[in-house]
Design a protein around this motif. Structure first.
Motif, PDB file in Angstrom:
ATOM      1  N   LEU A 154       0.829  -1.184   0.050  1.00 29.24           N
ATOM      2  CA  LEU A 154       0.101  -0.012  -0.004  1.00 29.24           C
ATOM      3  C   LEU A 154       0.859   1.265   0.109  1.00 29.24           C
ATOM      4  O   LEU A 154       0.602   2.422  -0.623  1.00 29.24           O
ATOM      5  CB  LEU A 154      -0.824   0.032   1.209  1.00 29.24           C
ATOM      6  CG  LEU A 154      -2.081   0.947   1.319  1.00 29.24           C
ATOM      7  CD1 LEU A 154      -3.018   0.741   0.104  1.00 29.24           C
ATOM      8  CD2 LEU A 154      -2.897   0.813   2.530  1.00 29.24           C
ATOM      9  N   GLY A 155       2.077   1.190   0.898  1.00 28.19           N
ATOM     10  CA  GLY A 155       2.987   2.273   0.692  1.00 28.19           C
ATOM     11  C   GLY A 155       3.476   2.564  -0.586  1.00 28.19           C
ATOM     12  O   GLY A 155       3.738   3.789  -1.028  1.00 28.19           O
ATOM     13  N   TYR A 156       3.939   1.384  -1.604  1.00 27.62           N
ATOM     14  CA  TYR A 156       4.317   1.679  -2.888  1.00 27.62           C
ATOM     15  C   TYR A 156       3.285   2.359  -3.563  1.00 27.62           C
ATOM     16  O   TYR A 156       3.515   2.938  -4.230  1.00 27.62           O
ATOM     17  CB  TYR A 156       4.346   0.183  -3.376  1.00 27.62           C
ATOM     18  CG  TYR A 156       5.989  -0.249  -3.402  1.00 27.62           C
ATOM     19  CD1 TYR A 156       6.799   0.053  -4.461  1.00 27.62           C
ATOM     20  CD2 TYR A 156       6.309  -1.324  -2.391  1.00 27.62           C
ATOM     21  CE1 TYR A 156       8.096  -0.174  -4.695  1.00 27.62           C
ATOM     22  CE2 TYR A 156       7.470  -1.793  -2.664  1.00 27.62           C
ATOM     23  CZ  TYR A 156       8.536  -1.096  -3.839  1.00 27.62           C
ATOM     24  OH  TYR A 156       9.830  -1.769  -3.978  1.00 27.62           O
ATOM     25  N   GLY A 157       1.941   1.873  -3.354  1.00 28.47           N
ATOM     26  CA  GLY A 157       0.942   2.392  -4.310  1.00 28.47           C
ATOM     27  C   GLY A 157       0.727   4.039  -3.925  1.00 28.47           C
ATOM     28  O   GLY A 157       0.312   4.704  -4.785  1.00 28.47           O
ATOM     29  N   PHE A 158       0.816   4.401  -2.646  1.00 26.22           N
ATOM     30  CA  PHE A 158       0.786   5.845  -2.403  1.00 26.22           C
ATOM     31  C   PHE A 158       2.029   6.558  -3.248  1.00 26.22           C
ATOM     32  O   PHE A 158       1.709   7.731  -3.487  1.00 26.22           O
ATOM     33  CB  PHE A 158       0.685   6.063  -0.904  1.00 26.22           C
ATOM     34  CG  PHE A 158      -0.571   5.906  -0.333  1.00 26.22           C
ATOM     35  CD1 PHE A 158      -1.798   7.148  -0.701  1.00 26.22           C
ATOM     36  CD2 PHE A 158      -0.981   5.015   0.599  1.00 26.22           C
ATOM     37  CE1 PHE A 158      -2.954   6.603  -0.065  1.00 26.22           C
ATOM     38  CE2 PHE A 158      -2.246   4.756   0.834  1.00 26.22           C
ATOM     39  CZ  PHE A 158      -3.254   5.661   0.619  1.00 26.22           C
ATOM     40  N   ALA A 159       3.120   6.092  -2.970  1.00 25.78           N
ATOM     41  CA  ALA A 159       4.352   6.400  -3.682  1.00 25.78           C
ATOM     42  C   ALA A 159       3.888   6.592  -5.369  1.00 25.78           C
ATOM     43  O   ALA A 159       4.187   7.738  -6.038  1.00 25.78           O
ATOM     44  CB  ALA A 159       5.512   5.589  -3.521  1.00 25.78           C
ATOM     45  N   GLN A 160       3.436   5.410  -5.889  1.00 27.63           N
ATOM     46  CA  GLN A 160       3.012   5.605  -7.055  1.00 27.63           C
ATOM     47  C   GLN A 160       1.797   6.728  -7.533  1.00 27.63           C
ATOM     48  O   GLN A 160       1.959   7.431  -8.589  1.00 27.63           O
ATOM     49  CB  GLN A 160       2.395   4.317  -7.690  1.00 27.63           C
ATOM     50  CG  GLN A 160       1.884   4.370  -9.044  1.00 27.63           C
ATOM     51  CD  GLN A 160       1.416   2.789  -9.639  1.00 27.63           C
ATOM     52  OE1 GLN A 160       1.892   2.561 -10.658  1.00 27.63           O
ATOM     53  NE2 GLN A 160       0.494   2.406  -9.096  1.00 27.63           N
ATOM     54  N   ALA A 161       0.953   7.013  -6.588  1.00 25.57           N
ATOM     55  CA  ALA A 161      -0.115   7.853  -6.893  1.00 25.57           C
ATOM     56  C   ALA A 161       0.618   9.181  -6.820  1.00 25.57           C
ATOM     57  O   ALA A 161       0.073  10.197  -7.517  1.00 25.57           O
ATOM     58  CB  ALA A 161      -1.151   7.728  -5.545  1.00 25.57           C
ATOM     59  N   LEU A 162       1.683   9.316  -6.288  1.00 26.98           N
ATOM     60  CA  LEU A 162       2.445  10.786  -6.407  1.00 26.98           C
ATOM     61  C   LEU A 162       2.850  11.190  -7.733  1.00 26.98           C
ATOM     62  O   LEU A 162       2.873  12.215  -8.171  1.00 26.98           O
ATOM     63  CB  LEU A 162       3.781  10.788  -5.337  1.00 26.98           C
ATOM     64  CG  LEU A 162       3.579  10.959  -4.056  1.00 26.98           C
ATOM     65  CD1 LEU A 162       4.699  10.768  -3.239  1.00 26.98           C
ATOM     66  CD2 LEU A 162       2.665  12.037  -3.575  1.00 26.98           C
ATOM     67  N   ALA A 163       2.932  10.084  -8.704  1.00 31.07           N
ATOM     68  CA  ALA A 163       3.339  10.402 -10.065  1.00 31.07           C
ATOM     69  C   ALA A 163       2.432  10.819 -10.837  1.00 31.07           C
ATOM     70  O   ALA A 163       2.429  11.194 -12.055  1.00 31.07           O
ATOM     71  CB  ALA A 163       3.973   9.027 -10.704  1.00 31.07           C
ATOM     72  N   LEU A 164       1.105  11.108 -10.296  1.00 31.24           N
ATOM     73  CA  LEU A 164       0.224  11.835 -11.059  1.00 31.24           C
ATOM     74  C   LEU A 164       0.605  13.309 -11.315  1.00 31.24           C
ATOM     75  O   LEU A 164      -0.070  13.764 -12.129  1.00 31.24           O
ATOM     76  CB  LEU A 164      -0.987  11.796 -10.159  1.00 31.24           C
ATOM     77  CG  LEU A 164      -1.915  10.521 -10.305  1.00 31.24           C
ATOM     78  CD1 LEU A 164      -2.918  10.630  -8.921  1.00 31.24           C
ATOM     79  CD2 LEU A 164      -2.560  10.033 -11.417  1.00 31.24           C
ATOM     80  N   ILE A 165       1.444  13.707 -10.367  1.00 31.05           N
ATOM     81  CA  ILE A 165       2.118  14.941 -10.545  1.00 31.05           C
ATOM     82  C   ILE A 165       3.297  15.070 -11.425  1.00 31.05           C
ATOM     83  O   ILE A 165       4.322  14.418 -11.213  1.00 31.05           O
ATOM     84  CB  ILE A 165       2.623  15.644  -9.170  1.00 31.05           C
ATOM     85  CG1 ILE A 165       1.460  15.764  -8.006  1.00 31.05           C
ATOM     86  CG2 ILE A 165       3.176  17.071  -9.268  1.00 31.05           C
ATOM     87  CD1 ILE A 165       1.962  16.022  -6.615  1.00 31.05           C
TER      88      ILE A 165
END
Length: 280
Positions: A154-165
């Motif tokens: 899940l932590g990986y997932g939130f890090a990936q979500a940052l790539a929306l920027i």
């Protein structure tokens, strides 16, 4: 968008998608520098289908094993401890943050977050984070991907979500997270590539409907760029995984910081307009 522009941007997408330097930032910045204007989030998402197809082929055996084991584990309890079955669940769990946040902030992602000042800043900040993460991994035991847990997925997932920027970098964000959690460079990169598959395929498929409409490029140039991105991306994956098995991320960090500073400086002195292409 001309065929030449599409070919160049497809090449750029393929070269940068899997490196921790942000492909979306490069497409946005390069277009602004040469006066082509912003290619748009739809074009970026669709060309990523090309690079993601390269992932599907490069990791085809891993993906087939994961799908087979995960599907079997739904019916056979004993198979649920299989590493491949667990990886299937890890990819699903890790995809949730970007799915929720991407839907919630779609309008902002497609407009204000493509500001060049934001891109320059994120290139610098997340470049420094990558350097810290790589240094922290180097001074302790590097865990294999088999030790991944659900909270870490899940932590990986939130890090990936940052790539929306734009400017953060999907691979850069997730690899940094993996390194900070103690995983080896190879393990962090492998899970990063696998984790990106559902999100990129879903995003690209949704954006397909926008191609040829409004400001989005026409189908022909977009398909050309996607095909070039696939071919170049496949070669980039192979090179990158071999490179990080023996080398640090320092060159990428230095490149990100220099590029970020250059973008901020060019916007500050008026050479580049933050929300458009190059100023005439």
């Amino acid at each position: 968008m001309s065929w030449f522009e599409a070919a160049v941007l497809g090449l750029l997408q393929g070269l940068t998608e899997f490196l921790p330097v942000s492909s979306s930032a490069h497409l946005r910045v390069f277009s602004a520098l040469v006066g082509w204007g912003d290619p748009g989030s739809a074009f970026t998402a669709v060309t990523q289908l090309g690079t993601e197809s390269a992932v599907l082929i490069y990791f085809r055996r891993d993906i087939a094993a994961i799908i087979r084991a995960w599907t079997t584990s739904l019916f056979i309890r004993e198979r649920r401890k299989d590493p491949d079955a667990r990886m299937g669940w890890f990819v699903i769990v890790g995809t949730l943050p970007i799915g929720v946040l991407g839907a919630a902030f779609q309008s902002t992602i497609e407009t204000s977050l493509r500001d060049l000042r934001i891109i320059g800043t994120t290139l610098i900040v997340f470049g420094v984070i990558l350097a810290v993460a790589d240094r922290s991994r180097a001074v302790r035991y590097a865990k294999p991907i088999e030790e991944l847990t659900f909270p870490q997925a899940l932590g990986y997932g939130f890090a990936q979500a940052l790539a929306l920027i734009p400017g953060v970098s999907r691979s850069g964000g997730t690899i940094s997270a993996g390194l900070l959690m103690g995983y080896s460079r190879e393990a962090a990169a492998r899970y990063s590539f696998l984790l990106a598959i559902p999100a990129v395929l879903a995003s690209g498929t949704l954006e397909l409907f926008k191609i040829g409409e409004g400001p989005s490029p026409a189908w022909g140039p977009t398909l050309l760029a996607t095909g070039i991105a696939f071919a170049v991306g496949y070669a980039a994956i192979s090179w990158f995984l071999k490179y990080i098995s023996h080398n640090s991320f320092t060159p990428f960090v230095v490149y990100r910081v220099i590029l970020g500073l250059a973008i901020v400086a060019l916007v500050t002195v008026g050479v580049l307009a933050p929300g458009a292409g190059a100023i005439e």
